[in-house]
Design a protein around this motif. Structure first.
Motif, short mmCIF file in Angstrom:
data_model
loop_
_atom_site.label_atom_id
_atom_site.label_comp_id
_atom_site.label_asym_id
_atom_site.label_seq_id
_atom_site.Cartn_x
_atom_site.Cartn_y
_atom_site.Cartn_z
N SER A 279 0.83 -1.20 0.00
CA SER A 279 0.00 0.00 0.00
C SER A 279 0.86 1.26 0.00
O SER A 279 1.95 1.29 0.59
N ASP A 280 0.38 2.29 -0.66
CA ASP A 280 1.04 3.59 -0.61
C ASP A 280 0.79 4.29 0.71
O ASP A 280 1.49 5.24 1.07
N CYS A 281 -0.23 3.85 1.42
CA CYS A 281 -0.65 4.52 2.65
C CYS A 281 -0.15 3.78 3.88
O CYS A 281 0.11 2.58 3.84
N TYR A 282 -0.05 4.51 4.98
CA TYR A 282 0.46 3.93 6.23
C TYR A 282 -0.41 4.41 7.37
O TYR A 282 -0.69 5.60 7.50
N ALA A 283 -0.85 3.47 8.19
CA ALA A 283 -1.73 3.81 9.30
C ALA A 283 -1.13 3.40 10.64
O ALA A 283 -1.83 3.31 11.64
N GLY A 284 0.18 3.14 10.66
CA GLY A 284 0.84 2.71 11.89
C GLY A 284 1.31 3.86 12.74
O GLY A 284 0.76 4.96 12.71
N GLY A 285 2.38 3.59 13.48
CA GLY A 285 2.88 4.57 14.44
C GLY A 285 3.79 5.60 13.81
O GLY A 285 4.99 5.66 14.09
N SER A 286 3.24 6.44 12.94
CA SER A 286 4.03 7.48 12.31
C SER A 286 4.41 8.56 13.32
O SER A 286 3.86 8.64 14.42
N HIS A 287 5.38 9.38 12.93
CA HIS A 287 5.77 10.53 13.75
C HIS A 287 4.86 11.69 13.38
O HIS A 287 4.86 12.15 12.23
N VAL A 288 4.08 12.15 14.32
CA VAL A 288 3.14 13.25 14.08
C VAL A 288 3.57 14.45 14.91
O VAL A 288 3.82 14.35 16.11
N LYS A 289 3.64 15.62 14.24
CA LYS A 289 4.25 16.80 14.85
C LYS A 289 3.40 18.04 14.61
O LYS A 289 3.51 18.68 13.56
N PRO A 290 2.53 18.39 15.54
CA PRO A 290 1.80 19.65 15.45
C PRO A 290 2.78 20.83 15.42
O PRO A 290 3.76 20.84 16.17
N GLN A 291 2.50 21.82 14.56
CA GLN A 291 3.41 22.96 14.44
C GLN A 291 2.62 24.25 14.27
O GLN A 291 1.49 24.25 13.79
N LEU A 292 3.27 25.36 14.68
CA LEU A 292 2.73 26.70 14.47
C LEU A 292 3.74 27.51 13.66
O LEU A 292 4.94 27.46 13.94
N GLY A 299 4.61 39.46 7.63
CA GLY A 299 3.87 38.28 7.23
C GLY A 299 4.71 37.24 6.53
O GLY A 299 4.17 36.30 5.93
N VAL A 300 6.05 37.36 6.63
CA VAL A 300 6.96 36.39 6.02
C VAL A 300 7.15 35.20 6.95
O VAL A 300 7.36 35.38 8.15
N LEU A 301 7.10 33.98 6.40
CA LEU A 301 7.31 32.77 7.21
C LEU A 301 8.81 32.50 7.38
O LEU A 301 9.56 32.50 6.41
N HIS A 302 9.21 32.24 8.63
CA HIS A 302 10.62 31.93 8.93
C HIS A 302 10.79 30.54 9.55
O HIS A 302 11.87 30.22 10.03
N GLY A 303 9.73 29.74 9.56
CA GLY A 303 9.84 28.39 10.09
C GLY A 303 8.68 28.03 11.01
O GLY A 303 7.57 28.58 10.87
N TRP A 304 8.97 27.15 11.96
CA TRP A 304 7.92 26.63 12.83
C TRP A 304 8.45 26.37 14.24
O TRP A 304 9.64 26.06 14.43
N VAL A 305 7.57 26.47 15.21
CA VAL A 305 7.78 25.85 16.52
C VAL A 305 6.79 24.69 16.60
O VAL A 305 5.70 24.76 16.02
N GLY A 306 7.18 23.61 17.29
CA GLY A 306 6.28 22.47 17.30
C GLY A 306 6.54 21.50 18.43
O GLY A 306 7.46 21.69 19.25
N VAL A 307 5.72 20.49 18.46
CA VAL A 307 5.91 19.37 19.39
C VAL A 307 5.74 18.09 18.58
O VAL A 307 5.22 18.10 17.46
N GLU A 308 6.22 17.00 19.13
CA GLU A 308 5.85 15.68 18.63
C GLU A 308 5.12 14.96 19.74
O GLU A 308 5.65 14.83 20.85
#
Length: 327
Positions: A279-292, A299-308
């Protein structure tokens, strides 16, 4: 008569001074306080990462800090802790246009659209190089203030009274609803650090640590899947990556960076050898990282702060906080 008038005038002046001083220091009276680094709104990642042997609870928090200029501050945030499991949540965008199928993209439970945020209110003092926040519950944070550019300030956590031991934020005077759509994201290398607590499957031990971290969007492998998703399939960049792959299997990682609008972004990646049945898709234990998104005054983007928060089960997987910026 003149003496009486003079005495009354002196008494009135003294009372005026007393009342003025009292009004200036009365409890609850907010005083003008400069914004940290001259910037009002900060995207912040903060956490406490402690070996389990200490008995301290590890946690991560992703937040927006709003400094009001009158000595008060408000925080709106999402929160995850090591002792709780957070099953992955699906988001609306899919990988359509990137891989053979329109795969689900995931985020940490509690960060999906409609999930409630928490909030704190407090006061702050600012001496130009250091900001001290006292939340209404009495917990305190001390931050060092930096100035990466004229249009972007930074705060780095120096100490806290409640177990937070790492934190980084970036602020500007852009309105809080300013964001950069994914098709306008600069394809830069965004450098930073990560602090984490992880359950190591091979050893059965729980480890804490810090290391340099990077989001590298410069590869031509990154494709615009659709209006809400970027994706790339990249070879591993570290011998420690994708060690679960069997001998002879290609060690590669599939990355997704997705958005539903606003500063919230969803970053996810997994080892491609772990997909089942071709399968092309994966539903296991991926690394998920919410970011802001980190946004400057223009209004220029310079990156992100986040958590995993990939700890789908309590004290399993990884809980971390990080930042990736190009300044």
């Amino acid at each position: 008569m003149k003496r009486m008038f003079g005495a009354c005038w002196r008494l009135l002046l003294a009372l005026t001074l007393v009342f003025t001083a009292t009004a200036a220091t009365a409890p609850g009276m907010a005083q003008a306080v400069d914004y940290p680094g001259g910037k009002r709104i900060y995207a912040v990642s903060i956490g406490g990462f402690h070996p389990d042997s200490t008995g301290k609870q590890s946690f991560a928090r992703l937040a927006m800090y709003y400094f009001n200029g009158n000595g008060t501050v408000t925080e709106s945030f999402w929160f995850w802790d090591w002792g709780t499991g957070y099953p992955h949540a699906n988001i609306k965008p899919t990988s359509a246009g990137c891989v053979g199928k329109a795969c689900e993209i995931h985020t940490s439970g509690g960060f999906q659209a409609g999930a409630p945020t928490k909030s704190l209110n407090g006061t702050y003092t600012n001496n130009g190089t250091e900001v001290v926040i006292t939340w209404d519950g009495g917990q305190t944070e001390t931050w060092n203030v930096g100035k990466p550019t004229a249009k972007l300030s930074s705060i780095g956590l120096a100490s806290s009274s409640y177990g937070a031991n790492i934190g980084q934020g970036y602020g500007s005077n852009a309105p809080h609803d300013t964001f950069v759509p994914l098709n306008k994201v600069p394809r830069h290398k965004y450098l930073g650090r990560q602090n984490s607590i992880t359950y190591v499957v091979k050893t059965g031990k729980i480890e804490t640590g810090t290391k340099a971290s990077i989001m590298d969007l410069t590869s031509t492998a990154w494709k615009q899947c659709n209006g809400d998703c970027l994706s790339a399939g990249l070879p591993v960049g570290s011998p420690d990556a994708c060690t679960a792959c069997k001998p002879g299997e290609t060690r590669a990682i599939r990355y997704y960076l997705a958005s539903e609008g606003g500063r919230k972004n969803y970053y996810e990646h997994h080892c491609t050898c772990l997909r089942q049945g071709g399968s092309d898709c994966y539903a296991g234990g991926s690394h998920v990282k919410p970011q802001l998104q980190v946004i400057d005054d223009d209004g220029v983007l310079h990156g992100w702060v986040g958590v995993e928060a990939s700890n789908r089960e309590a004290k399993r997987g990884t809980l971390s906080m990080h930042w990736h910026v190009d300044v």
